[in-house]
Design a protein around this motif. Sequence first.
Motif, PDB file in Angstrom:
ATOM      1  N   VAL A  36      23.610 -42.690  -0.562  1.00  0.00           N
ATOM      2  CA  VAL A  36      24.705 -43.274  -1.087  1.00  0.00           C
ATOM      3  C   VAL A  36      24.362 -44.138  -2.139  1.00  0.00           C
ATOM      4  O   VAL A  36      23.564 -44.995  -2.104  1.00  0.00           O
ATOM      5  CB  VAL A  36      24.934 -44.315   0.070  1.00  0.00           C
ATOM      6  CG1 VAL A  36      26.431 -44.963   0.131  1.00  0.00           C
ATOM      7  CG2 VAL A  36      25.115 -43.362   1.680  1.00  0.00           C
ATOM      8  N   LYS A  38      26.668 -46.116  -5.572  1.00  0.00           N
ATOM      9  CA  LYS A  38      28.114 -46.740  -6.093  1.00  0.00           C
ATOM     10  C   LYS A  38      27.979 -46.443  -7.782  1.00  0.00           C
ATOM     11  O   LYS A  38      26.942 -46.885  -8.392  1.00  0.00           O
ATOM     12  CB  LYS A  38      28.236 -47.914  -5.921  1.00  0.00           C
ATOM     13  CG  LYS A  38      29.672 -48.723  -6.254  1.00  0.00           C
ATOM     14  CD  LYS A  38      29.875 -50.022  -5.627  1.00  0.00           C
ATOM     15  CE  LYS A  38      31.242 -50.426  -6.193  1.00  0.00           C
ATOM     16  NZ  LYS A  38      31.506 -51.920  -5.816  1.00  0.00           N
ATOM     17  N   ILE A  45      32.376 -44.675  -4.578  1.00  0.00           N
ATOM     18  CA  ILE A  45      30.830 -44.715  -3.704  1.00  0.00           C
ATOM     19  C   ILE A  45      30.565 -43.214  -3.066  1.00  0.00           C
ATOM     20  O   ILE A  45      31.681 -42.465  -2.700  1.00  0.00           O
ATOM     21  CB  ILE A  45      31.100 -45.568  -2.353  1.00  0.00           C
ATOM     22  CG1 ILE A  45      31.341 -46.886  -2.898  1.00  0.00           C
ATOM     23  CG2 ILE A  45      30.004 -45.430  -1.542  1.00  0.00           C
ATOM     24  CD1 ILE A  45      31.645 -47.985  -1.809  1.00  0.00           C
ATOM     25  N   THR A  46      29.517 -42.825  -3.540  1.00  0.00           N
ATOM     26  CA  THR A  46      29.292 -41.325  -3.252  1.00  0.00           C
ATOM     27  C   THR A  46      28.272 -41.138  -2.114  1.00  0.00           C
ATOM     28  O   THR A  46      27.263 -41.812  -1.994  1.00  0.00           O
ATOM     29  CB  THR A  46      28.521 -40.591  -4.592  1.00  0.00           C
ATOM     30  OG1 THR A  46      29.666 -40.724  -5.534  1.00  0.00           O
ATOM     31  CG2 THR A  46      28.248 -39.221  -4.434  1.00  0.00           C
ATOM     32  N   ASN A  47      28.411 -40.325  -1.055  1.00  0.00           N
ATOM     33  CA  ASN A  47      27.221 -40.168  -0.130  1.00  0.00           C
ATOM     34  C   ASN A  47      27.094 -38.702  -0.208  1.00  0.00           C
ATOM     35  O   ASN A  47      27.740 -37.860   0.076  1.00  0.00           O
ATOM     36  CB  ASN A  47      28.130 -40.569   1.339  1.00  0.00           C
ATOM     37  CG  ASN A  47      27.076 -40.066   2.218  1.00  0.00           C
ATOM     38  OD1 ASN A  47      25.895 -39.969   2.167  1.00  0.00           O
ATOM     39  ND2 ASN A  47      27.713 -40.723   3.203  1.00  0.00           N
ATOM     40  N   THR A 148      36.151 -44.198  -1.643  1.00  0.00           N
ATOM     41  CA  THR A 148      35.397 -43.249  -1.170  1.00  0.00           C
ATOM     42  C   THR A 148      35.969 -41.585  -0.802  1.00  0.00           C
ATOM     43  O   THR A 148      37.055 -41.676  -1.441  1.00  0.00           O
ATOM     44  CB  THR A 148      34.670 -43.349   0.600  1.00  0.00           C
ATOM     45  OG1 THR A 148      35.843 -43.769   1.118  1.00  0.00           O
ATOM     46  CG2 THR A 148      33.705 -44.626   0.573  1.00  0.00           C
TER      47      THR A 148
END
Length: 340
Positions: A36, A38, A45-47, A148
Amino acid sequence: MIDLAVEHVEATVREENERTCWGCGLRLLLPSNAPVFKCGWCGAITNDHAQKRKDKSLWWRRWRDRCFVSVVSLFMLFILCGGVWAVYPVVFSISNFCGIFHSLVTAVLAVSTFTTFGLAAFRCAGRPPNIQWGSYPLVGKGHLQDYTFCLYCCKPKSPRTHHCRSCGMCIEDMDHHCPFIGNCVGATNHRHFIIFLILTLISTMYVAIMCSYAGRHIWPPPRFTSLARPHTFGSGSASRVVRELSLALLGSAMLLSTRGIILVYLIVSSVSVQIGLTVLLWQQLCYIYEGQTYLSHLSSGAGGGSGERDCRNLVRFFGCPYSFSRYLPIFRSSRKRHRI
Ligand SMILES: [Zn+2]
Ligand SMILES: [Zn+2]
Ligand SMILES: [Zn+2]
């Protein structure tokens, strides 16, 4: 040879830590390999571990909601029609003026309650606005701050937005999904939902009062056995008095007409609904007063929210003019305002 090996390792590390931001499409070189991260440009925010999801039981939840809404609508109609049928003969027997007055009160309460129910149940709870995402020239600096990616809708989701699996879409300022209105409570219909709760509470109180009044007129007189005789009344224990009273009331209840049974049912059901609604309404007004929703209260933890407790939150919520809110008291706290 050693130089080639070192170059190969560096290239591998660089490749592992080079990730793509879903918000602006830029490739970022990260100091760690955390899943995760940013984006320093757009703020999204990337997961990397999250995968696209598909909801297979959406039809079942929609069908359940439709059933709930039908049952609630039928119950409201039954309270209205049953109350009019059971109470109005008594009211009109007093005087025509009394009958017409109560007819007007009933009509106003019924129309306003059903209208707000319709608005809360069938209006979209809050569709998030369409925003541009995915490519660097389109997305400016900080344009997707703390956004998100919704794995169901496959589009950006703001921090105030939540995906509802019952509605099958993202809802802005989502408070909760209410099965009784078959809809989410969000930015668009939250006010209608609260007004519906207030009107339903007033209506059920009115139903309970009018049914009790009509019931007093048609309730058969209780027949006491030993309580009617003074010498037995004085010598009887408390439990005996209660037993005698219960038997007398039960005996007269057995003689009740259909109208009387309906009145008793309306009193019991309206008082039960009032208790539930009072708790729900109080909880909702507390969240609004704190500038929060139910979900933001949950995410901020049981220890307290991040909103500022202020009567103006309530005034703003109900859309009252600012000139009125200037005269309201402010209770300052250390919490910062989160919403509204
Ligand atoms: Zn980005
Ligand atoms: Zn979604
Ligand atoms: Zn929902």
